[in-house]
Design an enzyme around this catalytic site. Structure first.
Site, PDB file in Angstrom:
ATOM      1  N   ASP A  98       0.785  -1.236   0.000  1.00 29.47           N
ATOM      2  CA  ASP A  98       0.000   0.000   0.000  1.00 29.47           C
ATOM      3  C   ASP A  98       0.814   1.281   0.000  1.00 29.47           C
ATOM      4  O   ASP A  98       0.332   2.327   0.410  1.00 29.47           O
ATOM      5  CB  ASP A  98      -0.897  -0.013   1.245  1.00 29.47           C
ATOM      6  CG  ASP A  98      -0.103  -0.273   2.523  1.00 29.47           C
ATOM      7  OD1 ASP A  98       1.129  -0.062   2.498  1.00 29.47           O
ATOM      8  OD2 ASP A  98      -0.700  -0.679   3.529  1.00 29.47           O
ATOM      9  N   GLU A 120      -0.976  -9.040  -0.949  1.00 31.34           N
ATOM     10  CA  GLU A 120      -1.491  -8.456   0.310  1.00 31.34           C
ATOM     11  C   GLU A 120      -2.675  -7.534   0.002  1.00 31.34           C
ATOM     12  O   GLU A 120      -2.739  -6.377   0.420  1.00 31.34           O
ATOM     13  CB  GLU A 120      -0.403  -7.706   1.086  1.00 31.34           C
ATOM     14  CG  GLU A 120      -0.741  -7.504   2.558  1.00 31.34           C
ATOM     15  CD  GLU A 120       0.312  -6.695   3.310  1.00 31.34           C
ATOM     16  OE1 GLU A 120       0.314  -5.470   3.215  1.00 31.34           O
ATOM     17  OE2 GLU A 120       1.131  -7.319   4.010  1.00 31.34           O
ATOM     18  N   GLU A 134      -2.072   5.030   3.135  1.00 31.45           N
ATOM     19  CA  GLU A 134      -2.057   3.632   2.677  1.00 31.45           C
ATOM     20  C   GLU A 134      -3.447   3.058   2.420  1.00 31.45           C
ATOM     21  O   GLU A 134      -3.636   2.261   1.496  1.00 31.45           O
ATOM     22  CB  GLU A 134      -1.305   2.756   3.692  1.00 31.45           C
ATOM     23  CG  GLU A 134       0.200   3.025   3.776  1.00 31.45           C
ATOM     24  CD  GLU A 134       0.562   4.209   4.673  1.00 31.45           C
ATOM     25  OE1 GLU A 134      -0.370   4.884   5.197  1.00 31.45           O
ATOM     26  OE2 GLU A 134       1.762   4.464   4.865  1.00 31.45           O
ATOM     27  N   HIS A 215       6.748   4.685  12.813  1.00 34.30           N
ATOM     28  CA  HIS A 215       7.015   5.544  11.651  1.00 34.30           C
ATOM     29  C   HIS A 215       5.769   6.100  10.974  1.00 34.30           C
ATOM     30  O   HIS A 215       5.874   6.851  10.007  1.00 34.30           O
ATOM     31  CB  HIS A 215       7.815   4.763  10.595  1.00 34.30           C
ATOM     32  CG  HIS A 215       7.008   3.677   9.930  1.00 34.30           C
ATOM     33  ND1 HIS A 215       6.157   3.925   8.883  1.00 34.30           N
ATOM     34  CD2 HIS A 215       6.907   2.365  10.187  1.00 34.30           C
ATOM     35  CE1 HIS A 215       5.577   2.784   8.507  1.00 34.30           C
ATOM     36  NE2 HIS A 215       6.015   1.826   9.290  1.00 34.30           N
ATOM     37  N   ARG A 217       2.823   8.009   9.296  1.00 33.99           N
ATOM     38  CA  ARG A 217       2.597   9.429   9.023  1.00 33.99           C
ATOM     39  C   ARG A 217       1.481  10.000   9.892  1.00 33.99           C
ATOM     40  O   ARG A 217       1.563  11.132  10.347  1.00 33.99           O
ATOM     41  CB  ARG A 217       2.231   9.639   7.549  1.00 33.99           C
ATOM     42  CG  ARG A 217       3.436   9.837   6.664  1.00 33.99           C
ATOM     43  CD  ARG A 217       3.073   9.907   5.189  1.00 33.99           C
ATOM     44  NE  ARG A 217       4.292   9.680   4.422  1.00 33.99           N
ATOM     45  CZ  ARG A 217       5.029  10.642   3.864  1.00 33.99           C
ATOM     46  NH1 ARG A 217       4.666  11.892   3.938  1.00 33.99           N
ATOM     47  NH2 ARG A 217       6.138  10.342   3.225  1.00 33.99           N
ATOM     48  N   HIS A 247      13.459   4.532  12.645  1.00 40.01           N
ATOM     49  CA  HIS A 247      13.198   4.703  11.210  1.00 40.01           C
ATOM     50  C   HIS A 247      13.951   5.940  10.708  1.00 40.01           C
ATOM     51  O   HIS A 247      14.102   6.924  11.432  1.00 40.01           O
ATOM     52  CB  HIS A 247      11.690   4.888  11.033  1.00 40.01           C
ATOM     53  CG  HIS A 247      11.183   4.732   9.633  1.00 40.01           C
ATOM     54  ND1 HIS A 247      11.337   5.712   8.684  1.00 40.01           N
ATOM     55  CD2 HIS A 247      10.517   3.715   9.019  1.00 40.01           C
ATOM     56  CE1 HIS A 247      10.780   5.303   7.547  1.00 40.01           C
ATOM     57  NE2 HIS A 247      10.283   4.095   7.719  1.00 40.01           N
TER      58      HIS A 247
HETATM   59  C1  UD1 Z   1       6.884   4.566   3.699  1.00 42.92           C
HETATM   60  C2  UD1 Z   1       5.456   4.265   3.238  1.00 42.92           C
HETATM   61  C3  UD1 Z   1       4.696   3.521   4.324  1.00 42.92           C
HETATM   62  C4  UD1 Z   1       5.465   2.306   4.820  1.00 42.92           C
HETATM   63  C5  UD1 Z   1       6.863   2.744   5.231  1.00 42.92           C
HETATM   64  C6  UD1 Z   1       7.690   1.553   5.632  1.00 42.92           C
HETATM   65  C7  UD1 Z   1       4.286   5.838   1.762  1.00 42.92           C
HETATM   66  C8  UD1 Z   1       3.527   7.092   1.681  1.00 42.92           C
HETATM   67  N1  UD1 Z   1       4.741   5.493   2.983  1.00 42.92           N
HETATM   68  O1  UD1 Z   1       6.796   5.476   4.782  1.00 42.92           O
HETATM   69  O2  UD1 Z   1       3.446   3.086   3.808  1.00 42.92           O
HETATM   70  O3  UD1 Z   1       4.775   1.753   5.914  1.00 42.92           O
HETATM   71  O4  UD1 Z   1       7.519   3.388   4.127  1.00 42.92           O
HETATM   72  O5  UD1 Z   1       8.818   1.941   6.343  1.00 42.92           O
HETATM   73  O6  UD1 Z   1       4.479   5.172   0.777  1.00 42.92           O
HETATM   74  N2  UD1 Z   1      14.350   7.802   4.572  1.00 42.92           N
HETATM   75  C9  UD1 Z   1      15.721   7.670   4.471  1.00 42.92           C
HETATM   76  N3  UD1 Z   1      16.231   6.434   4.113  1.00 42.92           N
HETATM   77  C10 UD1 Z   1      15.467   5.363   3.877  1.00 42.92           C
HETATM   78  C11 UD1 Z   1      14.073   5.499   4.010  1.00 42.92           C
HETATM   79  C12 UD1 Z   1      13.533   6.730   4.340  1.00 42.92           C
HETATM   80  O7  UD1 Z   1      16.455   8.618   4.685  1.00 42.92           O
HETATM   81  O8  UD1 Z   1      15.995   4.308   3.557  1.00 42.92           O
HETATM   82  C13 UD1 Z   1      13.782   9.131   4.928  1.00 42.92           C
HETATM   83  C14 UD1 Z   1      13.872  10.137   3.773  1.00 42.92           C
HETATM   84  O9  UD1 Z   1      14.101  11.414   4.292  1.00 42.92           O
HETATM   85  C15 UD1 Z   1      12.461  10.064   3.166  1.00 42.92           C
HETATM   86  C16 UD1 Z   1      11.634   9.870   4.419  1.00 42.92           C
HETATM   87  O10 UD1 Z   1      12.398   8.982   5.240  1.00 42.92           O
HETATM   88  O11 UD1 Z   1      12.098  11.216   2.427  1.00 42.92           O
HETATM   89  C17 UD1 Z   1      10.243   9.349   4.209  1.00 42.92           C
HETATM   90  O12 UD1 Z   1      10.227   8.212   3.370  1.00 42.92           O
HETATM   91  P1  UD1 Z   1       8.827   7.772   2.691  1.00 42.92           P
HETATM   92  O13 UD1 Z   1       9.048   6.509   1.926  1.00 42.92           O
HETATM   93  O14 UD1 Z   1       8.200   8.902   1.973  1.00 42.92           O
HETATM   94  O15 UD1 Z   1       7.880   7.508   3.931  1.00 42.92           O
HETATM   95  P2  UD1 Z   1       7.987   6.472   5.121  1.00 42.92           P
HETATM   96  O16 UD1 Z   1       7.551   7.210   6.324  1.00 42.92           O
HETATM   97  O17 UD1 Z   1       9.290   5.798   5.093  1.00 42.92           O
HETATM   98  N1  UDP Z   2      12.215  -4.260  10.077  1.00 46.43           N
HETATM   99  C1  UDP Z   2      13.585  -4.413   9.849  1.00 46.43           C
HETATM  100  N2  UDP Z   2      14.464  -3.605  10.534  1.00 46.43           N
HETATM  101  C2  UDP Z   2      14.053  -2.679  11.428  1.00 46.43           C
HETATM  102  C3  UDP Z   2      12.653  -2.516  11.636  1.00 46.43           C
HETATM  103  C4  UDP Z   2      11.771  -3.326  10.942  1.00 46.43           C
HETATM  104  O1  UDP Z   2      13.999  -5.249   9.063  1.00 46.43           O
HETATM  105  O2  UDP Z   2      14.910  -1.997  12.013  1.00 46.43           O
HETATM  106  C5  UDP Z   2      11.281  -5.099   9.314  1.00 46.43           C
HETATM  107  C6  UDP Z   2      10.227  -5.832  10.108  1.00 46.43           C
HETATM  108  O3  UDP Z   2      10.652  -7.120  10.438  1.00 46.43           O
HETATM  109  C7  UDP Z   2       9.025  -5.864   9.173  1.00 46.43           C
HETATM  110  C8  UDP Z   2       9.217  -4.643   8.309  1.00 46.43           C
HETATM  111  O4  UDP Z   2      10.565  -4.210   8.474  1.00 46.43           O
HETATM  112  O5  UDP Z   2       9.079  -6.998   8.320  1.00 46.43           O
HETATM  113  C9  UDP Z   2       8.285  -3.543   8.719  1.00 46.43           C
HETATM  114  O6  UDP Z   2       8.625  -2.377   8.041  1.00 46.43           O
HETATM  115  P1  UDP Z   2       8.095  -0.974   8.455  1.00 46.43           P
HETATM  116  O7  UDP Z   2       7.723  -0.966   9.888  1.00 46.43           O
HETATM  117  O8  UDP Z   2       9.101   0.006   7.966  1.00 46.43           O
HETATM  118  O9  UDP Z   2       6.816  -0.813   7.516  1.00 46.43           O
HETATM  119  P2  UDP Z   2       5.298  -1.313   7.604  1.00 46.43           P
HETATM  120  O10 UDP Z   2       5.284  -2.770   7.814  1.00 46.43           O
HETATM  121  O11 UDP Z   2       4.641  -0.547   8.697  1.00 46.43           O
HETATM  122  O12 UDP Z   2       4.738  -0.909   6.278  1.00 46.43           O
END
Ligand code: UD1
Ligand code: UDP
Length: 374
Positions: A98, A120, A134, A215, A217, A247
């Site tokens: 999502d 999923e 999502e 994490h 939003r 995160h």
């Molecule tokens: C995203 C997804 C969320 C998912 C989550 C898993 C959307 C809108 N959100 O949220 O559904 O549950 O990933 O973790 O699609 N960043 C880094 N390095 C990384 C990853 C993120 O620096 O490897 C930072 C960056 O500044 C980036 C910010 O996190 O701009 C947000 O990343 P983004 O993918 O937009 O949203 P998440 O909160 O990670």
């Molecule tokens: N996870 C990981 N390292 C971490 C935190 C989470 O590998 O430091 C894994 C966790 O086992 C799960 C997935 O990341 O499978 C969850 O990801 P996240 O919480 O970022 O996203 P969401 O599931 O909420 O979309």
């Protein structure tokens, strides 16, 4: 005859975790020609999974920017993925879950009348702002996917209530269980893969460990503050320690660093790779999380999980008794955590392994569906 051309598209850590078991199977199955495109909506956290799973994408759009906005990311993902589709011309596009990448990948495929397989499928909270964005992403993909791989009967039923053609809806289980089994086997074979937490284990040897992730939003601001305050208060107890891989989203890090840095029994650490996170699940007494994936992994391992959200699109963990919704109010998080810490009967009632999310063979079911779907 050449196999069906399958383009698997993903961009974030959880999508990578839930898709690598399927990619492993597609890669060695003659019925398919498999190709992988990552948006790299996440960078470091995505690469951690690609490394451990040994996946080298054919296309890497490298989209992530610091503090990216939803509209900008969506626009860049849509056009970037569109170009890959024009080049690869797959028979099927596979997306999982999502995220923005899922919405953009599926939409780009729909614009080209390419069949979409949604892994999923059918998770619904019933609230378009929780989780945000999502809930709307997955509802949107559900309107035009050709194959809906629902992890549970509950999610299949949600799709059927939306008048989606029953023949296109299949209960496959959730591939996160396949991933967890795979990584557990890897750790059994090579314990050094998950040895990096031993210093913390020693430091906290006399305490019960609480693992934390956060994490979402919709929790930014007040919600994150509530979570941080709860951890700070609980950490004043001498008998617990928190291990919190923070995160990389700057909205999360700013709050958690400001509230929790320097506390003796709170370890704020960098995101863990998957073997180390599986190890954290294993050594934790309780998990506190707003994550989706952790709500699925914890029940499989019999770890009580307190879900720091007002609602969940994964009611199966709650129904099984392993998960409980506690929201983000600090008082409630503290009360519910202390109940588990101080009432052995309450703890024992939650600490039972259930597998509502699958048997670890979901990826194979999805492969077979992809091979036969017309
Ligand atoms: C995203 C997804 C969320 C998912 C989550 C898993 C959307 C809108 N959100 O949220 O559904 O549950 O990933 O973790 O699609 N960043 C880094 N390095 C990384 C990853 C993120 O620096 O490897 C930072 C960056 O500044 C980036 C910010 O996190 O701009 C947000 O990343 P983004 O993918 O937009 O949203 P998440 O909160 O990670
Ligand atoms: N996870 C990981 N390292 C971490 C935190 C989470 O590998 O430091 C894994 C966790 O086992 C799960 C997935 O990341 O499978 C969850 O990801 P996240 O919480 O970022 O996203 P969401 O599931 O909420 O979309």
């Amino acid at each position: 005859m050449d196999g069906r051309r399958i383009l698997t598209i993903f961009g974030t850590r959880p999508e990578a975790i839930k898709l690598f078991p399927l990619i492993h199977l597609l890669d060695r199955d003659d019925r398919f020609e498999s190709c992988v495109c990552v948006s790299a909506q996440h960078r470091g956290m995505l690469d951690q999974v690609l490394d451990i799973a040994g996946i080298e994408p054919h296309h890497d759009l490298d989209l992530m920017t610091d503090g990216q906005s939803l509209d900008e990311l969506t626009a860049r993902a849509l056009t970037g993925i569109g170009r890959v589709l024009d080049r690869e011309k797959p028979d099927w596009v596979v997306v999982q879950g999502d995220t923005t990448t899922v919405l953009a990948g599926a939409l780009a495929a729909y614009y080209r009348k390419i069949a979409v397989c949604h892994v999923e499928a059918g998770l619904r909270s019933g609230d378009i702002y929780q989780p945000w964005p999502e809930e709307v992403n997955r509802r949107t993909v559900g309107t035009f996917a050709k194959l809906h791989c629902a992890p549970t009967q509950t999610s299949a039923d949600a799709l059927l209530r939306e008048n989606i053609a029953p023949a296109s809806v299949h209960v496959t289980g959730n591939t996160v269980i396949d991933a967890l089994k795979w990584v557990t086997q890897q750790i059994d074979d090579r314990p050094e893969l998950a040895a990096g937490l031993s210093d913390l284990e020693q430091r906290f040897a006399a305490k019960r460990i609480i693992g934390v992730t956060s994490h979402r939003r919709e929790n930014f601001g007040e919600g994150m503050q509530g979570i941080a305050k709860a951890i700070r208060r609980l950490a004043s107890r001498g008998d617990v320690a928190f291990i919190f891989p923070v995160h990389l989203n700057p909205n999360v890090r700013a709050v958690m660093n400001a509230e929790l840095e320097g506390l003796d029994n709170v370890a704020l650490i960098e995101p863990l790779d998957y073997p180390h996170f599986a190890k954290l699940l294993d050594i934790s007494h309780i998990m506190l999380t707003d994550s989706g994936g952790v709500q699925e992994e914890a029940p499989a391992l019999g770890k009580p999980v307190l879900v720091m959200r007002e609602t969940t699109e994964r009611p199966e963990g709650v129904a099984a008794g392993t998960a409980r919704l506690v929201g983000t109010d600090a008082e409630t998080i503290v009360r519910e955590t202390e109940r588990l810490l101080d009432d052995p009967a309450a703890y024992a009632a939650m600490a039972r392994a259930h597998n509502p999310f699958g048997d670890g063979n979901s990826a194979q079911r999805i492969c077979d569906l992809l091979a036969h779907a017309s």
